[in-house]
Structure formats: C-alpha cells, structure tokens
Design a protein around this motif. Sequence first.
Motif: not given
Length: 155
Positions: A141-146, A10-16
């Motif tokens: 996660g980092a790629v999507l957060d970016g 599981t990965v969490q990210a701040r993106c749509s």
Amino acid sequence: MVRRESFSYTVQARCSQADAVALLSDLSRQEELHPLIVRVRRLPARPGALASYAITDRLELGPLRFPVTYQADVLLAGDDEVVTVARQQPGTTVRNHTRLRVEGDLLRIDVEITLTAPAPLFGYAFRQARAAHLGLASRLGAVLDGRAGDPPSTD
C-alpha cells in the motif's frame, strides 16, 4: 503425499489499477516489496507465460541462512487481475491470484496465495510463504501510494 492450503489478504492504496497491475505483474520490481527476495533475473517466457523469472530468496532455518532459486511465471496481467505461479523443487508451487477493484477513491487489492508442497516440507514452506507475503502486503500500500501521481514509467 502432497498438501495444499491457501491464505489471503487485502490491501488498499491510492493509485490507479494500471499502476498496481504494472507493479504486481513485473516480478523484477518485487525486490522492493518481498522480504525474502535477494535477486530477480528475467528469463525467456515459458510457453503459456507472459513473462518468466528466476528468483532467489534467502531463507532461514534456525541459525542457518541459505539461498533458494526458483522459477516464477506471470500467467495473466489484465486490467483488474494478475496471476503468477512460482515453482521450486521438490514439487512446491505458490500460486498468486490478485484481483483489483476501485472502491471510491481507493483501489482494493485482494490476494489469494495457494501453496502446494510435499507433506514433509509443507509446514516450513507454508510458514515462510505466509510470513513473506504478509510482509509484502504491509509494504504494498505504501509503495503504491507513493507512486500515485508519478509520471508513467518510460522503462
């Protein structure tokens, strides 16, 4: 004899969800995520696939490094789900079933990888697949957060 086994992460990210689906369903963009991929080439879509690709990985076995090219298909790219399958000779498949859901201000990305391979190759193939996909997970996660807040791509 054929063996089959799964693992998940599981990965969490701040993106749509749309940004995550766009990244995860476009295998030509996986070079930035997948630690083994050295080349991705788009192919005409196979019957039943939304998109098809020839992907070359660089594998290691002891001191040896060697390229392996396989075909991967995107079978589903929905609002909250992505399914891909990769096929490599002899008789090896990797099925990736990704589900996405919003939890508060985070996007939760649940991935299940199922590898099927002939018994003599299974141990090596499973170790390589698990290591590569967990490496991908550590970057995702980092790629999507970016990308959160970036203007939509016009590609």
